[in-house]
Design an enzyme around this catalytic site. Structure first.
Site, PDB file in Angstrom:
ATOM      1  N   ARG A 124     -43.527 -38.573 -24.097  1.00 32.35           N
ATOM      2  CA  ARG A 124     -43.057 -39.473 -23.028  1.00 32.35           C
ATOM      3  C   ARG A 124     -44.096 -40.550 -22.700  1.00 32.35           C
ATOM      4  O   ARG A 124     -44.303 -40.913 -21.549  1.00 32.35           O
ATOM      5  CB  ARG A 124     -42.731 -38.694 -21.748  1.00 32.35           C
ATOM      6  CG  ARG A 124     -41.539 -37.789 -21.861  1.00 32.35           C
ATOM      7  CD  ARG A 124     -40.243 -38.566 -22.073  1.00 32.35           C
ATOM      8  NE  ARG A 124     -39.084 -37.703 -22.063  1.00 32.35           N
ATOM      9  CZ  ARG A 124     -38.628 -37.058 -23.134  1.00 32.35           C
ATOM     10  NH1 ARG A 124     -39.207 -37.202 -24.309  1.00 32.35           N
ATOM     11  NH2 ARG A 124     -37.566 -36.300 -23.048  1.00 32.35           N
TER      12      ARG A 124
ATOM     13  N   CYS B 207     -35.143 -36.597 -15.860  1.00 30.18           N
ATOM     14  CA  CYS B 207     -36.166 -35.607 -15.490  1.00 30.18           C
ATOM     15  C   CYS B 207     -37.241 -36.267 -14.645  1.00 30.18           C
ATOM     16  O   CYS B 207     -37.715 -37.365 -14.959  1.00 30.18           O
ATOM     17  CB  CYS B 207     -36.790 -35.011 -16.753  1.00 30.18           C
ATOM     18  SG  CYS B 207     -35.677 -33.862 -17.570  1.00 30.18           S
TER      19      CYS B 207
ATOM     20  N   GLU C 195     -42.671 -38.106 -14.454  1.00 29.07           N
ATOM     21  CA  GLU C 195     -42.162 -38.786 -15.642  1.00 29.07           C
ATOM     22  C   GLU C 195     -41.483 -40.083 -15.237  1.00 29.07           C
ATOM     23  O   GLU C 195     -41.503 -41.090 -15.930  1.00 29.07           O
ATOM     24  CB  GLU C 195     -41.159 -37.913 -16.390  1.00 29.07           C
ATOM     25  CG  GLU C 195     -40.716 -38.606 -17.666  1.00 29.07           C
ATOM     26  CD  GLU C 195     -39.489 -38.021 -18.303  1.00 29.07           C
ATOM     27  OE1 GLU C 195     -39.553 -36.868 -18.727  1.00 29.07           O
ATOM     28  OE2 GLU C 195     -38.483 -38.741 -18.393  1.00 29.07           O
TER      29      GLU C 195
HETATM   30  N1  EPU Z   1     -34.645 -24.051 -17.906  1.00 26.80           N
HETATM   31  C1  EPU Z   1     -34.468 -23.106 -16.959  1.00 26.80           C
HETATM   32  N2  EPU Z   1     -34.011 -23.522 -15.725  1.00 26.80           N
HETATM   33  C2  EPU Z   1     -33.763 -24.811 -15.437  1.00 26.80           C
HETATM   34  C3  EPU Z   1     -33.956 -25.780 -16.419  1.00 26.80           C
HETATM   35  C4  EPU Z   1     -34.401 -25.367 -17.668  1.00 26.80           C
HETATM   36  O1  EPU Z   1     -34.710 -21.927 -17.170  1.00 26.80           O
HETATM   37  O2  EPU Z   1     -33.379 -25.102 -14.301  1.00 26.80           O
HETATM   38  C5  EPU Z   1     -35.093 -23.604 -19.239  1.00 26.80           C
HETATM   39  C6  EPU Z   1     -33.961 -23.731 -20.273  1.00 26.80           C
HETATM   40  O3  EPU Z   1     -33.178 -22.602 -20.291  1.00 26.80           O
HETATM   41  C7  EPU Z   1     -34.739 -23.910 -21.560  1.00 26.80           C
HETATM   42  C8  EPU Z   1     -35.996 -24.657 -21.123  1.00 26.80           C
HETATM   43  O4  EPU Z   1     -36.121 -24.459 -19.719  1.00 26.80           O
HETATM   44  O5  EPU Z   1     -35.161 -22.667 -22.054  1.00 26.80           O
HETATM   45  C9  EPU Z   1     -35.931 -26.141 -21.453  1.00 26.80           C
HETATM   46  O6  EPU Z   1     -34.824 -26.722 -20.769  1.00 26.80           O
HETATM   47  P1  EPU Z   1     -33.936 -27.881 -21.418  1.00 26.80           P
HETATM   48  O7  EPU Z   1     -33.505 -27.462 -22.782  1.00 26.80           O
HETATM   49  O8  EPU Z   1     -32.921 -28.278 -20.424  1.00 26.80           O
HETATM   50  O9  EPU Z   1     -34.950 -29.046 -21.685  1.00 26.80           O
HETATM   51  P2  EPU Z   1     -36.083 -29.669 -20.779  1.00 26.80           P
HETATM   52  O10 EPU Z   1     -37.387 -29.340 -21.428  1.00 26.80           O
HETATM   53  O11 EPU Z   1     -35.928 -29.321 -19.351  1.00 26.80           O
HETATM   54  C10 EPU Z   1     -36.221 -31.911 -22.116  1.00 26.80           C
HETATM   55  C11 EPU Z   1     -36.404 -33.356 -21.732  1.00 26.80           C
HETATM   56  C12 EPU Z   1     -35.047 -33.986 -21.405  1.00 26.80           C
HETATM   57  C13 EPU Z   1     -34.102 -33.800 -22.582  1.00 26.80           C
HETATM   58  C14 EPU Z   1     -33.970 -32.309 -22.850  1.00 26.80           C
HETATM   59  C15 EPU Z   1     -33.049 -31.970 -24.005  1.00 26.80           C
HETATM   60  C16 EPU Z   1     -38.555 -33.649 -20.609  1.00 26.80           C
HETATM   61  C17 EPU Z   1     -39.257 -33.784 -19.319  1.00 26.80           C
HETATM   62  N3  EPU Z   1     -37.245 -33.448 -20.560  1.00 26.80           N
HETATM   63  O12 EPU Z   1     -35.789 -31.226 -20.943  1.00 26.80           O
HETATM   64  O13 EPU Z   1     -35.270 -35.352 -21.218  1.00 26.80           O
HETATM   65  O14 EPU Z   1     -32.848 -34.374 -22.321  1.00 26.80           O
HETATM   66  O15 EPU Z   1     -35.286 -31.772 -23.157  1.00 26.80           O
HETATM   67  O16 EPU Z   1     -33.689 -32.080 -25.214  1.00 26.80           O
HETATM   68  O17 EPU Z   1     -39.196 -33.742 -21.663  1.00 26.80           O
HETATM   69  C18 EPU Z   1     -35.880 -36.920 -19.529  1.00 26.80           C
HETATM   70  O18 EPU Z   1     -36.917 -37.073 -20.157  1.00 26.80           O
HETATM   71  O19 EPU Z   1     -35.607 -37.572 -18.476  1.00 26.80           O
HETATM   72  C19 EPU Z   1     -34.948 -35.921 -19.992  1.00 26.80           C
HETATM   73  C20 EPU Z   1     -33.862 -35.612 -19.318  1.00 26.80           C
END
Ligand code: EPU
Length: 327
Positions: free
Chosen positions: A176, A226, A321
């Site tokens: 990011r 995010c 972010e």
């Molecule tokens: N999780 C939870 N509870 C929650 C949210 C997430 O337990 O409330 C767990 C999920 O079950 C999973 C892990 O955390 O095991 C990761 O969650 P998720 O797959 O939703 O991905 P993320 O890491 O939260 C990242 C990016 C998103 C992108 C998604 C999908 C960042 C900060 N975020 O989210 O990007 O859409 O992966 O690939 O890197 C953004 O940058 O604005 C954004 C939305």
């Protein structure tokens, strides 16, 4: 910020008659928050963008350029200068290359690439905002990242008054992050280098990406994506406090050396918490939503509260972010 003089405002409006005065930024951000831009203008072409920037600089008016407004938190007091929306949406495909002006919506670029039988950017379909914004923040999701597809970025260097093209390596992409978050170049155009493939395969993958997003992220609510970066660590000792906090850390997080902020927030039982009309999404812990009429101040207060809880209880410092304007 110093108030703009009436003289500067009037001169700017004469030279850029499409500019508006005191335009609420809440009309232009996905989270529907943000006070007035003293001056606001949409630049429908990159040529116009450069002309507007030139005039602002000449009149000593501070300016800021944004794309889709999807990752922005603008202060309630707004911005004392000119806010310029880069809205050149032009795009062309040359062989394996997709060349898109900064204002082209990321999803539109992703679809055009798939329709042309190019693979590798299907994940872009659900990314809100514009290609310029995606390049700026090295956006990514579901295994893809801009750094894997960008081959060149054309910019304007305001310090030298000239254009400058950066190769992928020169963009210094990180998680990011890119050099454009640190150096004041204006992004004009991004060239993506994709793989020749199959149109049907690409379109099917795109549908899968949309489904995944629908299943895990809040839909139909006003949010800025995010709010925090996921937490990256080098050395496992950074997780000592977290490890003492009940059940285990999933192996994938440990191998990727990245702990999702949403997971940390969820673990602390903070989903659904509100300050004013700003709420931590009940669906995903790293999304904050505006339940109607939230102020930027509420979001910031909620964000500080979350950071404090995560630091005190899990020993981890979360980083923003979302991009801030006017603070
Ligand atoms: N999780 C939870 N509870 C929650 C949210 C997430 O337990 O409330 C767990 C999920 O079950 C999973 C892990 O955390 O095991 C990761 O969650 P998720 O797959 O939703 O991905 P993320 O890491 O939260 C990242 C990016 C998103 C992108 C998604 C999908 C960042 C900060 N975020 O989210 O990007 O859409 O992966 O690939 O890197 C953004 O940058 O604005 C954004 C939305």
């Amino acid at each position: 910020m110093n108030k703009l003089s009436e003289e500067a405002i009037t001169s700017f409006l004469q030279i850029v008659p499409t500019a508006k005065r005191d335009e609420l930024m809440s009309n232009h951000t996905s989270v529907k928050i943000g006070g007035p831009a003293r001056l606001y203008v949409v630049a429908p072409s990159n040529a116009e963008l450069l002309r507007i920037i030139g005039e602002a600089a000449r009149l000593n008016i501070p300016f800021v350029v944004f794309g889709g407004g999807s990752n922005l938190l603008v202060a309630d007091d707004g911005y004392e200068g000119v806010v310029i929306q880069a809205a050149d949406r032009s795009m062309r495909i040359e062989g394996e290359r997709v060349i898109a002006a900064s204002g082209a919506p990321t999803g539109v670029v992703a679809r055009a690439a798939a329709e042309a039988g190019l693979e590798g950017f299907e994940w872009g379909i659900g990314v809100p905002g514009t290609i310029g914004g995606a390049t700026y923040g090295n956006a990514g999701c579901f295994g893809g990242e801009m750094k894997d597809v960008v081959s060149a970025v054309e910019t304007y260097d305001p310090a030298h008054g000239s254009r400058r093209t950066f190769s992928n390596a020169d963009c210094r992409f990180g998680y990011r992050d890119s050099r454009f978050k640190h150096d004041p170049y204006i992004l004009l155009e991004t060239t993506l280098l994709l793989r020749p493939g199959n149109r049907e395969t690409a379109l099917t993958r795109m549908t899968e990406v949309m489904e995944k997003r629908k299943a895990s992220q809040p839909q139909g609510s006003f949010s800025a994506g995010c709010l925090f970066k996921n937490y990256e660590f080098q050395d496992g000792s950074a997780l000592d406090i977290l490890k003492r906090h009940g059940d285990g850390i999933p192996e994938t997080f440990l191998t990727q050396k990245r702990i999702p902020a949403g997971w940390l927030i969820d673990r602390l039982g903070l989903k659904g918490t509100s300050i004013g009309q700003a709420q931590i999404s009940p669906v995903h812990g790293n999304f904050f939503v505006n339940r109607g009429g939230a102020r930027a101040q509420d979001v910031l207060a909620l964000s500080s509260f979350v950071k404090m809880k995560v630091r005190d209880e899990l020993g981890i410092l979360l980083e923003d972010e979302v991009q801030l304007i006017g603070w």
